[in-house]
Design a protein around this motif. Structure first.
Motif, mmCIF file in Angstrom:
data_model
loop_
_atom_site.group_PDB
_atom_site.id
_atom_site.type_symbol
_atom_site.label_atom_id
_atom_site.label_comp_id
_atom_site.label_asym_id
_atom_site.label_seq_id
_atom_site.Cartn_x
_atom_site.Cartn_y
_atom_site.Cartn_z
ATOM 1 N N ALA A 149 0.795 -1.351 -0.410
ATOM 2 C CA ALA A 149 0.163 -0.049 0.196
ATOM 3 C C ALA A 149 0.528 1.023 0.106
ATOM 4 O O ALA A 149 0.458 2.170 -0.605
ATOM 5 C CB ALA A 149 -0.418 -0.360 1.297
ATOM 6 N N GLY A 150 1.481 1.155 0.975
ATOM 7 C CA GLY A 150 2.844 2.477 0.932
ATOM 8 C C GLY A 150 3.176 2.497 -0.851
ATOM 9 O O GLY A 150 3.779 3.630 -0.770
ATOM 10 N N ARG A 151 3.873 1.502 -0.839
ATOM 11 C CA ARG A 151 4.474 1.841 -2.534
ATOM 12 C C ARG A 151 3.633 2.322 -3.384
ATOM 13 O O ARG A 151 4.125 3.168 -4.041
ATOM 14 C CB ARG A 151 5.066 0.851 -3.063
ATOM 15 N N ILE A 152 2.373 2.066 -3.227
ATOM 16 C CA ILE A 152 1.445 2.748 -4.440
ATOM 17 C C ILE A 152 1.304 3.773 -4.267
ATOM 18 O O ILE A 152 1.203 4.227 -5.026
ATOM 19 C CB ILE A 152 0.082 1.833 -3.919
ATOM 20 N N LEU A 153 0.759 4.109 -2.607
ATOM 21 C CA LEU A 153 0.790 5.901 -2.753
ATOM 22 C C LEU A 153 2.711 6.641 -3.101
ATOM 23 O O LEU A 153 1.811 7.613 -3.759
ATOM 24 C CB LEU A 153 0.481 5.993 -1.585
ATOM 25 N N ASN A 154 3.605 5.660 -2.625
ATOM 26 C CA ASN A 154 4.421 6.338 -3.864
ATOM 27 C C ASN A 154 4.597 6.948 -4.683
ATOM 28 O O ASN A 154 4.838 7.923 -4.755
ATOM 29 C CB ASN A 154 5.862 5.521 -2.765
ATOM 30 N N GLY A 155 3.808 6.332 -5.703
ATOM 31 C CA GLY A 155 3.954 5.882 -7.385
ATOM 32 C C GLY A 155 3.235 7.330 -7.216
ATOM 33 O O GLY A 155 3.489 8.111 -8.516
ATOM 34 N N ALA A 156 1.320 6.918 -6.756
ATOM 35 C CA ALA A 156 0.900 8.261 -7.166
ATOM 36 C C ALA A 156 1.104 9.574 -7.112
ATOM 37 O O ALA A 156 1.803 10.110 -7.805
ATOM 38 C CB ALA A 156 0.151 8.002 -6.285
ATOM 39 N N GLY A 157 2.109 9.716 -5.674
ATOM 40 C CA GLY A 157 2.901 11.102 -5.747
ATOM 41 C C GLY A 157 3.989 11.200 -6.443
ATOM 42 O O GLY A 157 4.301 12.092 -6.860
ATOM 43 N N LEU A 158 4.491 10.455 -6.705
ATOM 44 C CA LEU A 158 6.076 10.513 -7.512
ATOM 45 C C LEU A 158 5.411 10.381 -8.736
ATOM 46 O O LEU A 158 6.655 12.058 -9.410
ATOM 47 C CB LEU A 158 6.978 9.295 -7.769
ATOM 48 N N ARG A 159 3.928 10.397 -9.912
ATOM 49 C CA ARG A 159 4.208 10.511 -10.815
ATOM 50 C C ARG A 159 3.969 12.352 -10.877
ATOM 51 O O ARG A 159 3.817 12.267 -12.128
ATOM 52 C CB ARG A 159 3.147 9.758 -11.171
ATOM 53 N N LEU A 160 2.294 11.960 -9.170
ATOM 54 C CA LEU A 160 2.373 14.116 -9.609
ATOM 55 C C LEU A 160 2.933 14.409 -9.194
ATOM 56 O O LEU A 160 3.060 15.843 -10.615
ATOM 57 C CB LEU A 160 1.479 13.170 -8.396
ATOM 58 N N MET A 161 3.991 14.822 -9.029
ATOM 59 C CA MET A 161 4.817 15.390 -9.656
ATOM 60 C C MET A 161 5.810 15.151 -10.454
ATOM 61 O O MET A 161 6.516 16.985 -10.439
ATOM 62 C CB MET A 161 6.393 15.130 -8.165
ATOM 63 N N ALA A 162 6.367 14.466 -10.535
ATOM 64 C CA ALA A 162 6.904 14.652 -12.087
ATOM 65 C C ALA A 162 6.063 15.178 -12.845
ATOM 66 O O ALA A 162 6.905 15.659 -14.182
ATOM 67 C CB ALA A 162 7.562 13.176 -12.271
ATOM 68 N N SER A 163 4.726 14.890 -13.269
ATOM 69 C CA SER A 163 4.026 15.528 -14.854
ATOM 70 C C SER A 163 4.391 16.984 -14.344
ATOM 71 O O SER A 163 3.346 16.852 -15.403
ATOM 72 C CB SER A 163 2.942 14.943 -14.465
ATOM 73 N N THR A 164 4.111 17.579 -13.211
ATOM 74 C CA THR A 164 3.784 18.537 -12.810
ATOM 75 C C THR A 164 4.478 19.542 -12.448
ATOM 76 O O THR A 164 5.368 21.130 -13.177
ATOM 77 C CB THR A 164 3.283 19.112 -11.496
ATOM 78 N N ALA A 165 5.901 18.829 -11.996
ATOM 79 C CA ALA A 165 6.963 19.452 -11.342
ATOM 80 C C ALA A 165 8.046 20.253 -12.628
ATOM 81 O O ALA A 165 8.449 21.724 -12.501
ATOM 82 C CB ALA A 165 8.338 19.256 -10.114
#
Length: 457
Positions: A149-165
């Motif tokens: 569960a932590g890794r799935i959340l990690n991936g979601a946050g990671l991609r939100l950051m990468a696609s916007t930053a």
């Protein structure tokens, strides 16, 4: 004309003019103005939140980008500790690692375009919050389901950051230097933050596992604190999207130019093959080092991942401005050489050779991936370029997760040396074929399409 002036986008106090002053001596004069109400008559104003300058905000976002990406690869030297704690094997490690891809794919396809409508900061802030929640889950839920569960959340946050930053960095730099629209600085900083963060995470976690107590908790606590600081910094960063403008009709998500389908397929294959070695070393690198090279140091495991991702960043920064054919050709040479050396380092165990091998394969991976991004972008219709790149990233991240799972399954039937030879052969041949197709089937550009349409049939 308004009497208020602006400097750097910040209103300056209005300077009263003779026309704006109430005149008691000439009440019938047309220039007479009704006195403004006393301050007590005005409704109380909420105190304005202080914002950093666009220049400072640029570096705030770069730091937040780096920290969240580092959090994504931090478990690399910790997987043996998770194995011992939760009593699972190599296949489960790769499944837990690949579960990050699920969150990343969902974020790319479902949420990757929201910053154009909601604002950059309104996506970066939730990305950091999701990262903090993921870290807390990994700390308090000490079991395999909590890890996944932590890794799935990690991936979601990671991609939100990468696609916007990356876009946010370009926006902030443009606000400061509008005359430098073609500046390479935002792209360089984004690349350094993205791959540099991925490189830094394993090194920090490896150092924590080597020298600090309770490393599975301590490492997560370090990143939780770092992300909380970054959250405060980003909240002080100015927004760059005018939220008062009406939202434009969202473009079609995935539209390729005529003749661009094969080119996009080659680009997706480049991304998948390039990321496969990154996923393998990130998930099973610790097991390989412990079991085959007899290295028990968590710091060395983190160092190997640091060299791999760092070489990918260095390759892009140093050679990224080469013409695309030359860029892909260099990548198609360096990438297989690194993979072959990885296999040799396992047959004739030598730590120094293994570190050289992962560095070379990482550099080749970075070049192939950059070429894949450029090729995917050229195959897209201009209005749907963001959507096409989002699909490209999903394909690339599937390449990061699926081959690692297959490699761990192969380890049940073959020695690690044999499995690595097969893995290196498949990735090398696939990468070379993808480069050949990408360079031969070049998607036509807008000018070429216009010329083709103008030709008589």
């Amino acid at each position: 004309m308004s009497s208020a002036a602006t400097r750097g986008g910040v209103p300056l106090p209005a300077v009263p003019t003779p026309l704006s002053r109430p005149s008691a001596d000439a009440p019938g004069d047309p220039t007479h103005r009704i006195p403004a109400p006393a301050p007590a008559d005005l409704p109380p104003r909420a105190p304005a939140r202080r914002r950093a300058s666009h220049t400072t905000g640029f570096w705030f976002v770069a730091v937040a980008f780096t920290v969240l990406m580092a959090f994504g690869t931090a478990p690399t030297p910790l997987w043996p500790l998770y194995e011992a704690r939760d009593h699972f094997g190599a296949t489960t490690v790769t499944v837990a690692y690949a579960s990050m891809v699920v969150g990343a794919a969902a974020a790319f396809l479902g949420l990757g375009h929201l910053s154009d409508r909601l604002g950059r900061r309104r996506i970066i802030v939730p990305a950091l919050l999701v990262g903090i929640v993921a870290s807390v889950v990994l700390i308090v839920w000490r079991d395999l389901p909590g890890l996944i569960a932590g890794r799935i959340l990690n991936g979601a946050g990671l991609r939100l950051m990468a696609s916007t930053a990356t876009t946010y960095l370009h926006d902030l730099h443009h606000e400061v230097r509008p005359e430098r629209a073609g500046s390479v600085l935002p792209g360089i900083v984004a690349t350094a933050a993205n791959l540099g963060g991925l490189a830094t995470g394993p090194l920090v976690a490896g150092a924590a596992a080597e020298w600090l107590p309770a490393p599975l908790i301590t490492a997560q606590a370090i990143f939780t604190l770092a992300m909380a600081v970054c959250l405060a910094l980003v909240l002080c960063t100015p927004e760059t999207v005018d939220l008062e403008l009406p939202a434009a009709r969202p473009p079609d998500r995935f539209v390729l130019r005529p003749g661009g389908r094969r080119s996009f397929g080659a680009a997706g294959a480049l991304g998948a093959f390039a990321f496969a070695i990154l996923g393998l070393i990130s998930s099973l690198g610790a097991s390989v080092l412990h079991g085959t090279l007899h290295t028990d140091s968590h710091l060395v495991v983190g160092l190997a991942a640091f060299l791999m991702f760092g070489s990918a960043a260095a390759g892009q920064l140093v050679l990224g401005r080469l013409p695309l054919p030359r860029l892909l050709t260099v990548g198609a040479v360096v990438f297989p050489v690194g993979l072959v050396l990885c296999a040799v380092a396992l047959y004739h165990p030598a730590l120094w050779l293994y570190l050289v091998a992962v560095s070379l394969s990482g550099a080749g991976s970075g070049l192939l991936f950059k070429g894949g991004v450029e090729r995917a972008g050229s195959a897209a219709e201009p209005a749907s370029r963001a959507g096409v790149l989002a699909v490209f990233f999903v394909v690339a991240y599937l390449g990061m997760g699926l081959p690692s799972v297959l490699f761990s399954i192969a380890l049940r039937h073959f020695a690690v040396q044999t499995a690595m030879i097969g893995f290196a052969a498949v990735l090398s041949c696939g990468a070379v074929v993808s480069v050949v197709v990408a360079l031969r089937d070049r998607a036509p550009g807008p000018g070429e399409l216009s010329a083709q349409s103008a030709r008589p049939s």
